[in-house]
Write an enzyme that holds these catalytic residues in place. Structure first.
Site, PDB file in Angstrom:
ATOM      1  N   TYR A 142       0.853  -1.187   0.000  1.00 46.50           N
ATOM      2  CA  TYR A 142       0.000   0.000   0.000  1.00 46.50           C
ATOM      3  C   TYR A 142       0.888   1.235   0.000  1.00 46.50           C
ATOM      4  O   TYR A 142       1.891   1.281   0.716  1.00 46.50           O
ATOM      5  CB  TYR A 142      -0.894   0.005   1.250  1.00 46.50           C
ATOM      6  CG  TYR A 142      -1.722   1.274   1.419  1.00 46.50           C
ATOM      7  CD1 TYR A 142      -2.786   1.545   0.575  1.00 46.50           C
ATOM      8  CD2 TYR A 142      -1.426   2.189   2.433  1.00 46.50           C
ATOM      9  CE1 TYR A 142      -3.548   2.714   0.732  1.00 46.50           C
ATOM     10  CE2 TYR A 142      -2.179   3.344   2.604  1.00 46.50           C
ATOM     11  CZ  TYR A 142      -3.236   3.604   1.747  1.00 46.50           C
ATOM     12  OH  TYR A 142      -3.978   4.750   1.916  1.00 46.50           O
ATOM     13  N   ASP A 237       9.231   2.739  -0.353  1.00 47.54           N
ATOM     14  CA  ASP A 237       8.229   3.433   0.442  1.00 47.54           C
ATOM     15  C   ASP A 237       8.436   3.006   1.890  1.00 47.54           C
ATOM     16  O   ASP A 237       8.017   1.928   2.296  1.00 47.54           O
ATOM     17  CB  ASP A 237       6.824   3.092  -0.066  1.00 47.54           C
ATOM     18  CG  ASP A 237       5.743   3.808   0.736  1.00 47.54           C
ATOM     19  OD1 ASP A 237       6.085   4.475   1.732  1.00 47.54           O
ATOM     20  OD2 ASP A 237       4.562   3.685   0.364  1.00 47.54           O
ATOM     21  N   LYS A 265       4.524   8.888   8.771  1.00 40.37           N
ATOM     22  CA  LYS A 265       4.267   8.340  10.115  1.00 40.37           C
ATOM     23  C   LYS A 265       5.282   8.826  11.161  1.00 40.37           C
ATOM     24  O   LYS A 265       5.146   9.958  11.616  1.00 40.37           O
ATOM     25  CB  LYS A 265       4.170   6.815  10.024  1.00 40.37           C
ATOM     26  CG  LYS A 265       2.999   6.429   9.091  1.00 40.37           C
ATOM     27  CD  LYS A 265       2.489   5.017   9.209  1.00 40.37           C
ATOM     28  CE  LYS A 265       1.167   4.886   8.495  1.00 40.37           C
ATOM     29  NZ  LYS A 265       1.197   4.276   7.179  1.00 40.37           N
TER      30      LYS A 265
HETATM   31  C1  LIG Z   1       0.508   4.786   5.820  1.00 34.53           C
HETATM   32  C2  LIG Z   1       1.238   4.552   4.542  1.00 34.53           C
HETATM   33  C3  LIG Z   1       1.130   5.416   3.448  1.00 34.53           C
HETATM   34  C4  LIG Z   1       0.164   6.582   3.436  1.00 34.53           C
HETATM   35  O1  LIG Z   1       0.487   7.527   4.375  1.00 34.53           O
HETATM   36  P1  LIG Z   1      -0.666   8.571   4.836  1.00 34.53           P
HETATM   37  O2  LIG Z   1       0.056   9.472   5.785  1.00 34.53           O
HETATM   38  O3  LIG Z   1      -1.739   7.749   5.450  1.00 34.53           O
HETATM   39  O4  LIG Z   1      -1.108   9.266   3.605  1.00 34.53           O
HETATM   40  C5  LIG Z   1       1.908   5.191   2.344  1.00 34.53           C
HETATM   41  N1  LIG Z   1       2.754   4.141   2.295  1.00 34.53           N
HETATM   42  C6  LIG Z   1       2.886   3.286   3.315  1.00 34.53           C
HETATM   43  C7  LIG Z   1       3.857   2.179   3.218  1.00 34.53           C
HETATM   44  C8  LIG Z   1       2.107   3.453   4.465  1.00 34.53           C
HETATM   45  O5  LIG Z   1       2.219   2.583   5.467  1.00 34.53           O
END
Ligand SMILES: *Cc1c(COP(=O)(O)O)cnc(C)c1O
Length: 428
Positions: A142, A237, A265
């Protein structure tokens, strides 16, 4: 009726599904969401004054726990100086210099407000830098809710693409071929098929949004090699894994160096922050130096920058990650032992997958053949299994993220939670 369910009945009038992010809804569960009144340390307390040991931790940002005193102090003193300038300030500079001094394989950063925004910019940068269009994504990773990455491979013909959300045009996802985790061939086929139009591979180097699907080091290395051979960039990511598995995330932990990294995060210490990091050559494609447009009215918010810096300073202390992993192992141990004996073995089919300070309860493999690395190997009963466990734990005052695909997050504050966790689990 308790106050949480009363508030929820109002919330569904004003928010779709009563929530501002779908993972917060208790969809599929028999309970309505708990409305949180306050939180400190490892605990959240709901509006009915029931407290829970929190293993959701705002879905990851709160690696020090709620209201860590050092972070709180920074936030309070930041407020005295105003909370948004829309101009240059020293706080983002301090945070960036601190990060770059500890993560030597990136030269520059740009701060944004969320993980989604960071990924959006990373994808645009990769396309601009390579002059190519397609971004390979993995099934089971994701990357936030940008249009072009809301894709999955269709259930029918191999190779068909399906948007994983309505409202996403098929022309948009055409540029996002899907590969399978732990399957090098699936990536090689895409490179062959699209010849010379792959701008980048994007991946969570530690996939943690579809359960916890740790990848083999050889696989990650091969992904790196394939990108180099095909003049494509590798985007890690690290929105979850950054500052989580080590200060420098999976890139530091594995020694595999991506071309672009996205953070989110933890980087804001619980405030809304994301970032893109890469070499100077790539980063200077961004406006105002280059032609890749990206902007943000509230980006590098001074309060958030200072919360981030206060958090990261603690993470950089010697032994922090070893200590946090030890706490997590102890917690997983307690959960595992309990699950084997609870109600004559009602949950004894569970295994608690663990990497660093993340854990994930999942049905043991049939042959106990080891780890799940690919979504094809997820148990069919994943959701039903999870709902049963979630419900029992919630009644015992233990809060997991209310979704079978979400991992559990352990914070430094959980250091003091072990005895209480045991007491709650074994209390009749
Ligand atoms: C949480 C997350 C996102 C999205 O971040 P948001 O701050 O919710 O937009 C993107 N990539 C990964 C791997 C994530 O865990």
């Amino acid at each position: 009726m308790n106050l949480s369910s009363e508030l929820f009945s109002k919330a569904i009038q004003v928010f779709p599904g009563g929530v501002n992010s779908p993972v917060r809804s208790f969809k599929g569960l028999h309970t309505t969401p708990k409305f949180i009144e306050k939180a400190y340390g490892y605990k959240i307390i709901d509006v009915d004054n029931i407290n829970y040991i929190d293993f959701c931790m705002s879905f990851g940002p709160l690696i020090l726990g709620h209201q860590h005193p050092a972070v709180k102090e920074e936030i309070i003193s930041a407020l005295d100086k105003g909370w948004s300038y829309g101009a240059c300030e020293r706080y983002s500079l301090e945070l960036a210099e601190f990060i770059l001094s500890k993560i030597p394989f990136i030269d520059q950063l740009r701060f944004v407000n969320s993980g989604t925004e960071a990924v959006m910019t990373a994808v645009r940068l990769a396309r601009a830098y390579t002059g190519k269009n397609k971004i390979i994504k993995f099934n089971g990773c994701y990357h936030g809710h940008l249009d072009s990455l809301l894709v999955q491979s269709g259930s029918g013909l191999a190779g068909t693409l399906e948007a994983s959300s309505s409202g996403v045009p098929s022309e948009t996802i055409k540029n996002t071929p899907i590969a399978e985790l732990d399957d090098i061939k699936s990536i090689e086929q895409i490179f062959t098929h699209y010849n010379n139009d792959i701008a980048a591979i994007i991946m969570e180097p530690l996939p943690a949004n579809y359960g916890l699907l740790p990848q083999r080091l050889e696989f990650l290395q091969k992904v790196r090699d394939l990108c180099i051979q095909n003049d494509a960039l590798l985007i890690f990511d690290e929105v979850i894994s950054g500052f989580r598995v080590s200060f420098g995330g999976m890139a530091e932990f594995t020694g595999i160096r991506p071309d672009i990294i996205t953070y989110g995060k933890i980087i804001g210490g619980g405030m809304p922050v994301g970032a893109i990091g890469a070499s100077k050559k790539i980063m200077e494609q961004l406006a105002p130096v280059g032609n890749v447009y990206q902007a943000g009215t509230l980006s590098a918010n001074p309060v958030a920058m200072r919360a981030g810096l206060a958090t990261l300073k603690i993470l950089s202390e010697v032994g922090f990650y070893e200590n946090l992993e030890k706490i997590t192992k102890d917690i997983v141990h307690i959960f595992s032992d309990w699950s084997q004996q609870y109600q004559g073995g009602r949950f004894n089919h569970y295994h608690f997958e663990q990497v660093s300070s993340l854990f994930w309860p999942v049905r043991k493999g049939k042959k106990d053949s080891g780890r799940i690395r690919n979504i094809k190997n997820l148990p069919i009963s994943l959701k039903e299994d999870f709902f049963a466990l979630f419900q029992v734990l919630l009644e015992k005052g233990i809060y997991l993220a209310p979704n079978a695909y979400e991992v559990g997050f352990v914070s430094l504050a959980h250091m003091d939670a072990l005895t209480e966790l045991e007491n709650r689990l074994y209390k009749k």
